[in-house]
Design a protein around this motif. Sequence first.
Motif: not given
Length: 448
Positions: A310-311, A299-302, A307, A319-320, A8, A15, A304
Amino acid sequence: MSRASKGRGSIFRAAAWLLAACLSPGPAGADASGPWRNAPETFELANGVRCIYQQDAASPTTAVGLVIGGGRAAVPAGLDGLAAVSTRLLLEIPDERKVQDLMAQATRLSFLCLEDCSVVLVECLTENLEAALKVAAKIILDPLVSGLRVDRARELMLANGRAEEDDAVKAGRQAAFRAFFGPGGYGTSLYGTKSSLESLDRKTVLSFIHRYLVRSNVFFCVQSDLGRDAVRGRLESAFKSFPGGDAAGLPLQDPALPPDRGIVLERDAKQTYIGRAFALPRTCLGDMAKGILLETLLGQGPGSRLWPLRSEERLAYGVDAELTWMRSGGVLIARLETGRDKGARAAEALDRTLAGLREAGLADEEFEAAKAVTRVCFLRDTEAKTPRLRRLALFGALGLGPEAAADLLEAVRTTTREEFQAFVRQALDPAKALRISVGPARAAGPQE
């Protein structure tokens, strides 16, 4: 550190580097201590109104915001939508010819209604600024508030309110604010409800405008390629005077955790929204810096923390994390959107992710990457004139000076991992979280 944590952190660093490579860190020649080439500055107009001004020669355009203290914080219980209706009526253009003139000049009038202020916004080509300000001043300082216009504004707000109610993210946010702040102030619906809008008549709207649209309760924000003296001259020519009167002096509205922390909004939909809302302290810029670091990290993008839901786990298609600052503090919402049959599992995964960050913390590499992404996101989100004006208007409404942007980024840079982890342990306390579900099933997860 576990293999998952290492992976992670590695993804998050990648990123950060990608964002830093793709997005400019700031205008060429910007001072290393500040985010922009020219720092914002403050001066006072002849009418006694303060102006936060920043010169930006990137384009021959100007954005002017008249910031009115109050916003949703000023709305009494039962009168939801009053601030939005009142601000909207400050944009009523008196005749069709002026509408045509503004359209021909590519001038745009709009408004924002935020938690602690409302903003009347004028955007135009700089060559048309003088004419645009004269029209804006006429309708703002002598608003056309008739019964017919109030009815029309109420109809518009009712339509906007229906659209917001159909948006699970907006509905979940509104539910969180109402739970934290009750039926008045920050807890009111931005666009109002059918019953509250029926209570708004001409007398109520005019009373609200006369109370808050006074010299001591407003200030300007300007982004322009024009020099300071030229901007000052045009503002003073158009806005020769404002009504006198004392500032509204609204008391701070502190968030309070309700007895029932589970919020379920049932909707006949194919998707389920799951959210966790937390109240954050705001005693200084250091708290704000830690808050936006936490928002970024979550939650700010790939890369995070949210993430992988989702991925990798395929439990969410969105997600956010969203952080809103007010005079009394902040509200952070970590959220995801998932299919109706995955709600319970997604809620468990969201809680597990938040608990992992709170209990296990993060490595130095991930923390430094979060700092880099936070700075890049700030610069990206304030690159254009109007979004930057909105940020400076918010700082002004929060009682911060024009130097707040540079000071905030410096506070992000100097925050230590130990300080941040202590903040996270307090902020993400599960016993103080609102558990929100919007969708067809009760998927908020079990209560502690």
